[in-house]
Design an enzyme around this catalytic site. Structure first.
Site, PDB file in Angstrom:
ATOM      1  N   ASP A   1      19.049 -86.777  15.460  1.00  0.00           N
ATOM      2  CA  ASP A   1      18.144 -86.611  16.307  1.00  0.00           C
ATOM      3  C   ASP A   1      18.388 -85.613  17.615  1.00  0.00           C
ATOM      4  O   ASP A   1      19.473 -85.564  18.022  1.00  0.00           O
ATOM      5  CB  ASP A   1      17.966 -88.081  17.425  1.00  0.00           C
ATOM      6  CG  ASP A   1      16.759 -88.100  18.314  1.00  0.00           C
ATOM      7  OD1 ASP A   1      15.924 -87.082  18.439  1.00  0.00           O
ATOM      8  OD2 ASP A   1      16.611 -89.222  19.045  1.00  0.00           O
ATOM      9  N   ASP A   2      17.697 -84.413  17.668  1.00  0.00           N
ATOM     10  CA  ASP A   2      17.954 -83.336  18.358  1.00  0.00           C
ATOM     11  C   ASP A   2      19.143 -82.309  17.673  1.00  0.00           C
ATOM     12  O   ASP A   2      19.913 -81.894  18.636  1.00  0.00           O
ATOM     13  CB  ASP A   2      18.241 -83.683  19.686  1.00  0.00           C
ATOM     14  CG  ASP A   2      17.082 -84.170  20.668  1.00  0.00           C
ATOM     15  OD1 ASP A   2      16.042 -84.297  19.967  1.00  0.00           O
ATOM     16  OD2 ASP A   2      17.203 -84.183  21.836  1.00  0.00           O
TER      17      ASP A   2
ATOM     18  N   CYS B   1      10.007 -85.360  19.805  1.00  0.00           N
ATOM     19  CA  CYS B   1      10.426 -86.266  18.698  1.00  0.00           C
ATOM     20  C   CYS B   1       9.383 -86.801  18.182  1.00  0.00           C
ATOM     21  O   CYS B   1       9.069 -86.771  16.838  1.00  0.00           O
ATOM     22  CB  CYS B   1      11.295 -87.276  19.452  1.00  0.00           C
ATOM     23  SG  CYS B   1      12.820 -86.862  19.987  1.00  0.00           S
TER      24      CYS B   1
ATOM     25  N   HIS C   1       9.281 -91.929  15.868  1.00  0.00           N
ATOM     26  CA  HIS C   1       9.650 -92.338  17.440  1.00  0.00           C
ATOM     27  C   HIS C   1       9.241 -93.573  17.727  1.00  0.00           C
ATOM     28  O   HIS C   1       7.823 -93.947  17.508  1.00  0.00           O
ATOM     29  CB  HIS C   1       8.981 -90.980  18.203  1.00  0.00           C
ATOM     30  CG  HIS C   1       9.294 -90.974  19.572  1.00  0.00           C
ATOM     31  ND1 HIS C   1      10.397 -90.776  19.870  1.00  0.00           N
ATOM     32  CD2 HIS C   1       8.875 -91.645  20.767  1.00  0.00           C
ATOM     33  CE1 HIS C   1      10.745 -90.943  21.311  1.00  0.00           C
ATOM     34  NE2 HIS C   1       9.646 -91.548  21.788  1.00  0.00           N
TER      35      HIS C   1
ATOM     36  N   ASP D   1      14.812 -83.892  13.651  1.00  0.00           N
ATOM     37  CA  ASP D   1      13.625 -83.669  14.133  1.00  0.00           C
ATOM     38  C   ASP D   1      13.312 -82.390  14.752  1.00  0.00           C
ATOM     39  O   ASP D   1      12.198 -81.685  14.576  1.00  0.00           O
ATOM     40  CB  ASP D   1      13.114 -84.934  15.156  1.00  0.00           C
ATOM     41  CG  ASP D   1      14.040 -85.186  15.843  1.00  0.00           C
ATOM     42  OD1 ASP D   1      15.089 -84.222  16.346  1.00  0.00           O
ATOM     43  OD2 ASP D   1      13.781 -86.099  17.086  1.00  0.00           O
ATOM     44  N   HIS D   2      14.222 -81.787  15.385  1.00  0.00           N
ATOM     45  CA  HIS D   2      14.146 -80.478  15.826  1.00  0.00           C
ATOM     46  C   HIS D   2      15.494 -79.924  16.405  1.00  0.00           C
ATOM     47  O   HIS D   2      16.540 -80.841  16.224  1.00  0.00           O
ATOM     48  CB  HIS D   2      13.025 -80.380  17.012  1.00  0.00           C
ATOM     49  CG  HIS D   2      13.105 -81.438  17.807  1.00  0.00           C
ATOM     50  ND1 HIS D   2      13.984 -81.541  18.868  1.00  0.00           N
ATOM     51  CD2 HIS D   2      12.290 -82.605  17.920  1.00  0.00           C
ATOM     52  CE1 HIS D   2      14.107 -82.958  19.479  1.00  0.00           C
ATOM     53  NE2 HIS D   2      12.797 -83.560  18.961  1.00  0.00           N
TER      54      HIS D   2
END
Lengths: 415, 97
Positions: free
Chosen positions: A12-13, A51, A105, A301-302
């Site tokens: 995540d992130d 997200c 999410h 996710d990014h």
């Protein structure tokens, strides 16, 4: 087994601040080890650096303008179309599918069910200790507990004596053990919560990144000719107790340099902590004898801006916010079967084994996207990849707006 | 197969200047959408007017632009959109679907 199992791991992130992406600061031995046996895509980009939209986009293989999910308050099946997801596709193909941690999410954007039962054979697992993620659990300089951004903790003092990603790893390993001797193929998605803020992580990982070795981002100021609309004011970190105390001006800041160094230190430590969970998961896969017929996908996710352009968040189109790691381990393809030894993914404890070395044998430099993941995973697992969508595809339940990257596994890169 | 590989991303904004909901605007508040295309060589972004009720973008309503040449500027710190606004490159990129 006629088909490959799939272990789909998401962080995540997570920007590509990993050893296997050339980062000389971050210690990520277990992901680096996975990369050394995988095809690694060096230039992969999310479709929106948030997200819910990014995950909905990747898992349906449709761009945000097709899911019409741009925030946390829309569920694509209500908002745009009844699109088939990646896990749903596997489920409908006879796989047992399960979600551990954060894959979709949570909340409205996945219908308060993580898209169960469409996508999953059993209800999604969420680590109970995540309930405490935004509680006052971080010891401040005053000795009191706060809701801090920087939150390195003694795990034994946390509620239940654990943390969310530790629990998710345990649940994922439990599921793998229960399936090890089954004939039905599985699709197990494991979504780790870190390195997303707050940096509530085991304190020992901070020791890997002495503050005196930390450096600022190479471009820590807001660029002179950046249009204001392109800038994000990173409001989510401003609300934390320790950041509020800094009295940072809105919207441009800046954050004091000593605190910038500490944010970077904590982000990197969170990456190493998450890497250790990936290592625990992969070593269990290995120990259960599943590493030779399970493909492993690892992505995020990014990304996240670590002070570049004066920003501390995703929420933008900058490369640091949109670029993600992406790698595929496919036994027999990314690593020859005769090189699959007794131990494919031995756990590397970075806290006790600081020296390690891996080399990426298979890398792709061309630009790819997260919408490419669905057709590629399907294809590499032995299923038919969805057809490409028509220009307008709201009525099409199954199609892809990405490219099937399967051909890249066997051909030399061009251009 | 010889086509240049391109990745697309987008980000919504509620206004042209940063405000408290700029990071994650609710759909109903979105007024501008930043569409990016990036290749090995550059990142080009147009911030365009957007109607959240109709989900329509107004391609003639350009709020801002960004162009970064990544070989010279890998950190995306020198926005040269204004320098090249009228150039052939921009016109060509603007006609892409």
């Amino acid at each position: 087994r006629g088909r490959r199992n799939v272990l789909f791991i998401m962080a995540d992130d997570l920007r590509p601040s990993l050893g296997c992406y050339g980062d000389s600061v971050v210690k990520s031995p277990n992901i680096d080890q996975l990369a050394s046996k995988s095809q690694v895509f060096l230039n992969t980009y999310a479709q929106q650096a948030l997200c819910a939209p990014s995950r909905a986009s990747m898992l349906t293989s449709r761009r945000p303008d097709t899911t019409r999910v741009y925030d946390f308050n829309s569920y694509w099946r209500d908002q745009s179309g009844n699109y088939t997801t990646l896990p749903q596709y596997f489920k409908s193909s006879g796989y047992f599918t399960a979600s551990v941690g954060k894959i979709f999410h949570p909340g409205i954007s996945s219908n308060f069910s993580d898209d169960y039962p469409y996508s999953w054979s059993i209800p999604a697992y969420h680590p109970p200790s995540f309930h405490y993620e935004k509680k006052k659990l971080c010891k401040g300089d005053d000795g009191k507990l706060h809701v801090n951004l920087l939150c390195a903790v003694n795990v034994t003092e946390q509620p239940g004596g654990t943390l969310p990603d530790l629990e998710s790893t345990e649940e994922a390993v439990r599921l793998l053990k229960s399936w090890a001797n089954n004939d039905a193929p599985f699709f197990l998605a494991v979504g780790f919560h870190k390195p997303h803020i707050p940096f509530r992580i085991p304190q020992e990982y901070l020791s890997l990144y002495p503050i005196e070795n930390m450096t600022l981002a190479p471009d820590p100021n807001v660029p002179e000719f950046l249009p204001p609309v392109a800038y994000n004011p990173w409001t989510d970190i401003r609300g934390r107790d320790d950041v509020q105390k800094l009295n940072v001006s809105f919207p441009y800041g800046p954050i004091p340099k000593d605190f910038q160094l500490r944010i970077r230190q904590h982000y990197f430590a969170a990456v190493s902590y998450m890497d250790a969970q990936v290592g625990r998961l992969l070593s269990s896969l290995d120990a259960l004898g599943l590493a030779d017929d399970t493909m492993v996908v690892f992505t995020s996710d990014h990304g996240w801006s670590l002070g570049e352009h004066g920003e501390w968040a995703k929420f933008s189109n900058f490369n640091v916010a949109t670029q993600v790691p992406l790698m595929f381990y496919v036994p027999g393809i990314t690593i020859p079967r005769d090189q699959l030894g007794e131990s494919t993914f031995p756990f590397i404890d970075i806290l006790t084994q600081p020296k390690y070395r891996f080399k990426n044998d298979k890398v792709r430099r061309n630009v790819v996207e997260l919408v490419d993941v669905f057709p590629t995973v399907a294809s590499m697992a032995g299923l038919r990849a969805p057809e490409h969508c028509a220009d307008v595809s709201f009525q099409e339940e199954l199609c892809t707006e990405g490219d099937n990257l399967a051909h890249t596994f066997r051909r030399r890169e061009r251009g | 197969k010889d086509e240049e590989a391109i990745a697309y991303s987008q980000y919504p904004r509620p206004a042209d200047t940063p405000q408290v909901n700029s990071d994650v605007p609710d759909l109903k508040d979105v007024k501008v959408m930043g569409y990016s295309l990036r290749s090995w060589d550059y990142r080009y972004t147009l911030w365009l007017g957007y109607n959240p009720k109709t989900f329509q973008v107004n391609v003639s309503d350009v709020h801002a632009g960004e162009l970064y040449i990544l070989a010279d500027d890998p950190g995306e710190d020198k926005n040269i959109y204004s320098d090249l606004e009228q150039s052939v490159v921009i016109k060509k990129l603007s006609t892409l679907p």
